[in-house]
Design an enzyme around this catalytic site. Sequence first.
Site, PDB file in Angstrom:
ATOM      1  N   SER A 129      -2.705   0.375 -18.604  1.00 13.76           N
ATOM      2  CA  SER A 129      -3.929   0.385 -17.674  1.00 13.76           C
ATOM      3  C   SER A 129      -3.762   1.772 -16.757  1.00 13.76           C
ATOM      4  O   SER A 129      -4.798   2.207 -16.636  1.00 13.76           O
ATOM      5  CB  SER A 129      -3.685  -1.016 -16.603  1.00 13.76           C
ATOM      6  OG  SER A 129      -4.166  -1.817 -16.895  1.00 13.76           O
ATOM      7  N   LYS A 176      -2.840  -8.730  -6.836  1.00 13.41           N
ATOM      8  CA  LYS A 176      -3.439  -9.890  -7.847  1.00 13.41           C
ATOM      9  C   LYS A 176      -4.595 -10.623  -7.203  1.00 13.41           C
ATOM     10  O   LYS A 176      -4.765 -10.677  -5.967  1.00 13.41           O
ATOM     11  CB  LYS A 176      -2.058 -10.779  -8.101  1.00 13.41           C
ATOM     12  CG  LYS A 176      -2.165 -11.397  -9.451  1.00 13.41           C
ATOM     13  CD  LYS A 176      -2.053 -10.679 -10.583  1.00 13.41           C
ATOM     14  CE  LYS A 176      -1.703 -11.316 -11.935  1.00 13.41           C
ATOM     15  NZ  LYS A 176      -1.060 -10.384 -12.690  1.00 13.41           N
ATOM     16  N   LYS A 225       7.297  -4.308 -10.499  1.00 17.14           N
ATOM     17  CA  LYS A 225       6.814  -3.882 -12.008  1.00 17.14           C
ATOM     18  C   LYS A 225       6.325  -2.478 -11.968  1.00 17.14           C
ATOM     19  O   LYS A 225       7.050  -1.662 -12.615  1.00 17.14           O
ATOM     20  CB  LYS A 225       5.798  -4.874 -12.254  1.00 17.14           C
ATOM     21  CG  LYS A 225       5.731  -4.717 -13.799  1.00 17.14           C
ATOM     22  CD  LYS A 225       4.791  -5.689 -14.256  1.00 17.14           C
ATOM     23  CE  LYS A 225       4.965  -7.200 -13.946  1.00 17.14           C
ATOM     24  NZ  LYS A 225       4.067  -8.122 -14.052  1.00 17.14           N
ATOM     25  N   HIS A 255       0.957  -1.108  -0.053  1.00 18.82           N
ATOM     26  CA  HIS A 255       0.032  -0.266  -0.136  1.00 18.82           C
ATOM     27  C   HIS A 255       0.845   1.294   0.133  1.00 18.82           C
ATOM     28  O   HIS A 255       0.382   2.479   0.458  1.00 18.82           O
ATOM     29  CB  HIS A 255      -0.974   0.041   1.173  1.00 18.82           C
ATOM     30  CG  HIS A 255      -1.989  -0.974   1.052  1.00 18.82           C
ATOM     31  ND1 HIS A 255      -2.273  -1.786   2.114  1.00 18.82           N
ATOM     32  CD2 HIS A 255      -2.573  -1.686   0.150  1.00 18.82           C
ATOM     33  CE1 HIS A 255      -3.408  -2.551   1.812  1.00 18.82           C
ATOM     34  NE2 HIS A 255      -3.410  -2.753   0.697  1.00 18.82           N
ATOM     35  N   HIS A 256       2.101   1.159  -0.515  1.00 25.33           N
ATOM     36  CA  HIS A 256       2.988   2.380  -0.399  1.00 25.33           C
ATOM     37  C   HIS A 256       2.600   3.349  -1.448  1.00 25.33           C
ATOM     38  O   HIS A 256       2.559   4.592  -1.441  1.00 25.33           O
ATOM     39  CB  HIS A 256       4.372   1.900  -0.635  1.00 25.33           C
ATOM     40  CG  HIS A 256       4.757   1.891  -2.100  1.00 25.33           C
ATOM     41  ND1 HIS A 256       4.604   0.467  -2.738  1.00 25.33           N
ATOM     42  CD2 HIS A 256       5.345   2.459  -2.983  1.00 25.33           C
ATOM     43  CE1 HIS A 256       4.911   0.467  -3.989  1.00 25.33           C
ATOM     44  NE2 HIS A 256       5.460   1.807  -4.179  1.00 25.33           N
ATOM     45  N   ASP A 311       7.790   3.438 -12.987  1.00 18.20           N
ATOM     46  CA  ASP A 311       7.227   4.465 -12.664  1.00 18.20           C
ATOM     47  C   ASP A 311       5.702   4.725 -12.755  1.00 18.20           C
ATOM     48  O   ASP A 311       5.281   5.799 -13.111  1.00 18.20           O
ATOM     49  CB  ASP A 311       7.816   5.619 -13.043  1.00 18.20           C
ATOM     50  CG  ASP A 311       9.344   5.861 -12.370  1.00 18.20           C
ATOM     51  OD1 ASP A 311       9.552   5.552 -11.440  1.00 18.20           O
ATOM     52  OD2 ASP A 311      10.262   6.053 -13.231  1.00 18.20           O
TER      53      ASP A 311
HETATM   54  P1  NAD Z   1      -4.287 -15.768 -21.818  1.00 19.19           P
HETATM   55  O1  NAD Z   1      -5.033 -16.522 -21.144  1.00 19.19           O
HETATM   56  O2  NAD Z   1      -4.588 -14.663 -22.947  1.00 19.19           O
HETATM   57  O3  NAD Z   1      -3.024 -16.540 -22.645  1.00 19.19           O
HETATM   58  C1  NAD Z   1      -2.275 -17.881 -22.008  1.00 19.19           C
HETATM   59  C2  NAD Z   1      -2.013 -18.870 -23.284  1.00 19.19           C
HETATM   60  O4  NAD Z   1      -1.173 -19.700 -22.735  1.00 19.19           O
HETATM   61  C3  NAD Z   1      -3.414 -19.371 -23.605  1.00 19.19           C
HETATM   62  O5  NAD Z   1      -3.442 -19.506 -25.106  1.00 19.19           O
HETATM   63  C4  NAD Z   1      -3.108 -21.010 -23.408  1.00 19.19           C
HETATM   64  O6  NAD Z   1      -3.785 -21.938 -24.060  1.00 19.19           O
HETATM   65  C5  NAD Z   1      -1.732 -20.977 -23.333  1.00 19.19           C
HETATM   66  N1  NAD Z   1      -1.244 -22.063 -22.546  1.00 19.19           N
HETATM   67  C6  NAD Z   1      -1.609 -22.663 -21.319  1.00 19.19           C
HETATM   68  N2  NAD Z   1      -0.781 -23.758 -20.667  1.00 19.19           N
HETATM   69  C7  NAD Z   1       0.050 -23.728 -21.571  1.00 19.19           C
HETATM   70  C8  NAD Z   1       1.059 -24.738 -21.775  1.00 19.19           C
HETATM   71  N3  NAD Z   1       1.404 -25.445 -20.867  1.00 19.19           N
HETATM   72  N4  NAD Z   1       2.022 -24.399 -22.863  1.00 19.19           N
HETATM   73  C9  NAD Z   1       1.904 -23.625 -23.831  1.00 19.19           C
HETATM   74  N5  NAD Z   1       0.714 -22.747 -23.669  1.00 19.19           N
HETATM   75  C10 NAD Z   1      -0.101 -22.979 -22.626  1.00 19.19           C
HETATM   76  O7  NAD Z   1      -3.170 -14.963 -20.936  1.00 19.19           O
HETATM   77  P2  NAD Z   1      -1.995 -13.779 -20.769  1.00 19.19           P
HETATM   78  O8  NAD Z   1      -2.823 -12.531 -20.390  1.00 19.19           O
HETATM   79  O9  NAD Z   1      -1.737 -13.719 -22.295  1.00 19.19           O
HETATM   80  O10 NAD Z   1      -1.157 -13.893 -19.937  1.00 19.19           O
HETATM   81  C11 NAD Z   1      -0.100 -14.737 -20.134  1.00 19.19           C
HETATM   82  C12 NAD Z   1       1.207 -14.359 -18.738  1.00 19.19           C
HETATM   83  O11 NAD Z   1       1.329 -12.925 -19.035  1.00 19.19           O
HETATM   84  C13 NAD Z   1       0.588 -14.781 -17.674  1.00 19.19           C
HETATM   85  O12 NAD Z   1       1.821 -15.190 -16.855  1.00 19.19           O
HETATM   86  C14 NAD Z   1       0.349 -13.460 -17.061  1.00 19.19           C
HETATM   87  O13 NAD Z   1       0.236 -13.251 -15.649  1.00 19.19           O
HETATM   88  C15 NAD Z   1       1.305 -12.561 -17.762  1.00 19.19           C
HETATM   89  N6  NAD Z   1       0.664 -11.244 -18.006  1.00 19.19           N
HETATM   90  C16 NAD Z   1      -0.199 -10.723 -18.448  1.00 19.19           C
HETATM   91  C17 NAD Z   1      -0.586  -9.544 -18.832  1.00 19.19           C
HETATM   92  C18 NAD Z   1      -1.756  -9.014 -19.545  1.00 19.19           C
HETATM   93  O14 NAD Z   1      -1.946  -7.761 -19.934  1.00 19.19           O
HETATM   94  N7  NAD Z   1      -2.625  -9.906 -20.213  1.00 19.19           N
HETATM   95  C19 NAD Z   1       0.229  -8.337 -18.443  1.00 19.19           C
HETATM   96  C20 NAD Z   1       1.341  -8.862 -17.747  1.00 19.19           C
HETATM   97  C21 NAD Z   1       1.694 -10.079 -17.600  1.00 19.19           C
END
Ligand code: NAD
Length: 472
Positions: free
Chosen positions: A363, A106, A94, A64-65, A99
Site C-alpha cells: 500500500s 482502522k 506494524k 499521529h507520530h 519501516d
Molecule cells: P477476506 O474477507 O478476504 O477473507 C476472510 C475469509 O475468512 C473469508 O473467506 C471468510 O469467509 C473467512 N471466514 C470468516 N469467518 C470464518 C471462520 N469462522 N472460520 C473460517 N473462515 C472464516 O479478508 P482478508 O482481507 O483476507 O483478511 C483476513 C484477515 O487478515 C483479517 O484479520 C484482516 O484484518 C487481516 N489482514 C488483511 C490484510 C489485507 O491486505 N487484506 C492485511 C493485513 C491483515
Amino acid sequence: MNDQISFFEQVNRNFDRAAIFTKHPPTLLEQIKKCNCIYQVAFPLRRDDGSFEVINAWRAEHSHHKLPTKGGIRYSMGVNADEVEALAALMTYKCAVVDVPFGGAKGGIRIDRTAYSDGELERITRRFTFELAKKGFIGPGIDVPAPDFGTGAREMAWIVDTYQQIHHDELNAIACVTGKPVPLGGIRGREEATGLGVYYGIREACEIAEEMQALGLEPGVGGKRVVVQGLGNVGSHAARFLANEGGAKIIAVAEHDGGIFDEGGLAIDELVAHRAETGSILGFPGAQALPTTEGALELDCDILVPAALENVITKANQDRVKARIIAEAANGPVTSQASELLQDRGTLIIPDTYLNAGGVTVSYFEWLKNLSHVRFGRLEKRFDEHAFRRVLTAVEGATERAFPSHMLEVLAKGADERDLVYSGLEETMVVAFQGLREIQKRHGGRPDLRAAAFISAIDKIIAAYESRGIFP
Ligand code: NAD
C-alpha cells in the site's frame, strides 16, 4: 470480548510485555498506547425495497507520530469501537516494524456484507467516505484506508471516486486510499501482497536451523504440513505461495461454512476456483470434510495459518492446538493469554505485527506511485533491457557462443512494476525479520518474536517523537 479482556487491552498487554525490555519513561509509553482519536458515525441507508436502516461505522486513528495514518476498512458484524482501536494500534506497530512511514488507523462498518445487494454496498461505502471526508478522516496526507476483512478493490474504487467528487481539484486525490483496481491508480501485486508477505515471513522463520531443531522440524518451508483458516484474500494467496513457491503441503483449509482435509495436499489454485464457482470450499473433489470448522485449528500439523479473524485461539482452546508454528496471517488471531501459554509450551508464534505487514508495505508503494504519478519501472525498464542485451552480446562475442533465445529473454528482462513490488516486499520482510532476530539477541534471547516486534516498534516511535522534540 475474549479471555476476560477486550481486544485493545490484549494489544496493550502485549505492548506491556515488550515495554519491560525497554528503558523508556512510563508516561511516554502510556502516550504511545493511547488511541489518538476515534470517529463514530451513524447514517441512514435506503434499502432496495424502500425501507430504511441505520448503519453504524467507526474510524480510529491510533497514532499521529507519522502522517498520514493508514489502515484497512472492514465490513463485519464484529466491528465496534474497541475492535477498530485495537486494529489501529496494531497498524501503528506494524508500520514501525517494517519501516513504513505511517501512523496506524482502522475503520469498519458493522454490517454482514452478504445481506446487502451490490447497489446497497455501494451506497453504504460512498456515504461512509463522505462522512469521513466531512470530518477530515480521509485524505492523501491525513488518513488513507485500504481493504480489510469483507472489502476489496471494488470498495476502494467507490471510496476514491467519492473522494475525488468532493476534492475534484486536488492533484493527489487518487492517493486517498490504496488497494484500488490498477486502472484507477492501484499497483500490480497489491492484491496478493499480504499473502506473499506471509509466505516470505514464514520462509525466513523456517530458515533458522536451531529454531526448527528445537521444534523437531527440518529447516525450510518445503514439505511442511500446513493448515489454513480462512480462504479469503490473505489466506488464499498465503496458501498459494506456500505451496507453489515454498513446496509446502496444504493439508486442510477451514472456512466459515466448514473445513476440508487431504493429507496428500490440497491443490490450492483448483480449490480457489472451486470456491469461486460453487460458493464454498465444501465438496472439493478428493478432499474429506472436517466435522467442524473450528476443528481445523486443532489438527496435527507443522504450521497453522489463521487468516480469517481475531480471537480464534483463546485460553479455552489453546491446549488443543497441536501446530508447532502458528503464523498469524490475520490480525490478533491468538489472544495474548493464549499466546503466552502456547509459547511456554514451545510453540513458535510468528506475530501479526510483523507477518501480515505485506499489505501495508505494498500500500505504501501504491501511495508513492500515486504521489509520483508514474508507474514503477516505466522509466528504466527498456533502458535496463538494452544495457543487459549489450552485455550479453559482448559475452557471446567473447565466447563465440550464442545464448539460446529463451535464456536470452530471461537474462535480458527489465523489471516491470510487479517485479519491483515483489522485490521491495521481499526486501522489507527479510530486513524486518533480521531486525527482530537482532533484538532477540540483544536481550539474550528472552523476548519472543511478538515482544521483539513490539520493542522494535516502541523504539522507533519514541525516536520519531524525540526527533521532533516532543519527548525531550
Ligand atoms: P477476506 O474477507 O478476504 O477473507 C476472510 C475469509 O475468512 C473469508 O473467506 C471468510 O469467509 C473467512 N471466514 C470468516 N469467518 C470464518 C471462520 N469462522 N472460520 C473460517 N473462515 C472464516 O479478508 P482478508 O482481507 O483476507 O483478511 C483476513 C484477515 O487478515 C483479517 O484479520 C484482516 O484484518 C487481516 N489482514 C488483511 C490484510 C489485507 O491486505 N487484506 C492485511 C493485513 C491483515
